[in-house]
Design an enzyme around this catalytic site. Structure first.
Site, short mmCIF file in Angstrom:
data_model
loop_
_atom_site.label_atom_id
_atom_site.label_comp_id
_atom_site.label_asym_id
_atom_site.label_seq_id
_atom_site.Cartn_x
_atom_site.Cartn_y
_atom_site.Cartn_z
N TRP A 115 0.82 -1.21 0.00
CA TRP A 115 0.00 0.00 0.00
C TRP A 115 0.85 1.26 0.00
CZ3 TRP A 115 -4.39 -0.43 -2.02
CH2 TRP A 115 -5.15 -1.59 -1.86
N ASP A 204 -1.31 6.39 7.15
CA ASP A 204 -2.40 5.56 6.63
C ASP A 204 -2.69 4.48 7.67
OD1 ASP A 204 -4.01 3.73 5.34
OD2 ASP A 204 -2.81 3.63 3.52
N LYS A 229 -12.52 -2.05 7.97
CA LYS A 229 -11.70 -3.05 8.66
C LYS A 229 -12.20 -3.24 10.10
CE LYS A 229 -8.95 -2.95 5.03
NZ LYS A 229 -8.84 -4.01 4.03
#
Length: 410
Positions: A115, A204, A229
């Site tokens: 990511w 992040d 999540k």
């Protein structure tokens, strides 16, 4: 298993607490006695705006978010923020340093997994400044090409005055996570950041948000997280933005900065109380239910202790199996994620990993297949996964090495 809910160990969209899903079903039909479902109600109604304020307050109190930071809600997920943080932070830097050329501006990226690699690629695509790699964990890996751990602090090389410093706290695909213990060599090296001024630090937290405390939360410029999540369904993105980073992007554009799309402007979203355009009302409602439940259970402190125990049990079982040649842990000890544990199954016949997945699914445990880019097995232990469900998975992991020993909790 047809008439029972499976245990969802998938990386996302992830499991949600059953009590929350049951309550959400009621709200879909009749939200707070209005006679209108939450997916139908006006986002400007007093009922919904009150709900949004409660959600913000729950995040602020449970995470100890300082008043120097605003909490805003938007759409687009973490990937959308790969673009938004670049545009907003470059606008801020332009206002602070209007005479610098694009070539003289720098954006710092810490690469620890798939990511952060994607985030850096987006920054390069958008331009407006050069992209400096602070560290690339692949160059420090065992095979010199995999993301298998957090590099040593001595390997980090920050720029003097970057427009932003990006890192991904938990890499969902690769199972690598910064330690939240600042004494750990796998922690983020805050002590190495440039001296003077306010750090343009962007984190992040998409796959670990609300799972444990955020170290040095006040020192961050922007923290962002997709909700899907630990907090709610896909469609909601949560941002914690320091107020000096909520800038007039149009004024910056007049000085030469790249124009920022209106729904990506932090100032536009903040000034409108996250209601500039129609938000993800259902996702916000379910996130509110999740965090109300979290508050009743004890908040971040409760989930941090539970998540630590879950991860420790799974890692212990995998290490025991690895010592006997059945498993291979793909991440160096100390850098392993609490949320996403990745490994390979090495033996128990041909096509061992396929058989491992089939056997788990027969027991109602789904979503264990690793990301398509790296393969293997991935166990996601988000907040909604209980200790009992984790113990059942641990029993299966141990039983794979000695099949006769599999016993599951009732």
């Amino acid at each position: 298993m047809v008439n029972q809910r499976a245990v969802n160990f998938g990386a996302g969209p992830s499991a949600l607490p059953e009590s929350v899903l049951e309550e959400a079903c009621k709200g879909l039909l009749n939200f707070q006695g209005t006679g209108i479902g939450i997916a139908e109600i006006s986002h400007r109604s007093k009922e919904f705006t009150s709900l949004l304020a409660d959600l913000e307050n729950n995040i602020r109190t449970q995470l100890d978010v300082p008043l120097t930071h605003k909490i805003i809600f938007t759409q687009g997920g973490g990937t959308g923020q790969f673009s938004a943080v670049v545009l907003n932070m470059l606008a801020r830097h332009r206002l602070l340093h209007p005479n610098l050329s694009d070539e003289q501006r720098v954006m710092d990226y810490v690469l620890t997994g798939s990511w952060s690699k994607k985030a850096a690629a987006e920054a390069k695509r958008l331009g407006g400044a050069s992209v400096h790699t602070v560290v690339d964990a692949r160059t420090k890996s065992i095979d010199s090409k995999s993301f298998d751990g957090i590099p040593a602090h001595a390997d980090f090389d920050f720029s003097v005055d970057p427009a932003l410093i990006y890192y991904c706290e938990n890499e969902t695909v690769d199972g690598v996570q910064f330690s939240n213990d600042e004494t750990s060599p796998a922690s983020f090296p805050f002590h190495l950041l440039p001296t003077g001024g306010l750090w343009p630090l962007v984190a992040d937290y998409s796959s670990s948000f609300m799972s444990r405390k955020i170290p040095r939360i006040a020192d961050h410029a922007v923290i962002f997280a997709g909700a899907q999540k630990n907090v709610g369904p896909a469609g909601l993105t949560i941002l914690i933005v320091r107020q000096d980073c909520i800038v007039d992007v149009d004024a910056a554009a007049q000085l030469g900065a790249t124009p920022v799309p209106i729904t990506m402007s932090y100032k536009t979203i903040a000034d409108a109380g996250s209601l500039y355009n129609t938000p993800s009302t259902l996702s916000i409602y379910i996130a509110h239910l999740v965090l109300e439940r979290s508050k009743k259970l004890g908040g971040i402190e409760y989930f941090e202790s539970v998540n630590k125990r879950k991860a420790q049990r799974v890692y212990a079982a995998l290490r025991e199996g690895a010592d006997r040649g059945f498993y291979h842990l793909k991440v160096k000890e100390g850098s392993g994620s609490w949320m996403n544990i990745v490994f390979n199954v090495l033996k128990n016949g041909d096509d061992a990993e396929s058989k491992f997945l089939i056997g788990a699914e027969a027991l109602g445990m789904k979503g264990l297949k690793g990301h398509r880019s790296v393969g293997g097995i991935r166990i996601s232990l988000y907040n909604a996964i209980t200790e009992e469900q984790t113990d059942n998975l641990v029993a299966y992991i141990k039983g794979w090495t000695t099949p006769e020993s599999i016993t599951l909790s009732s």
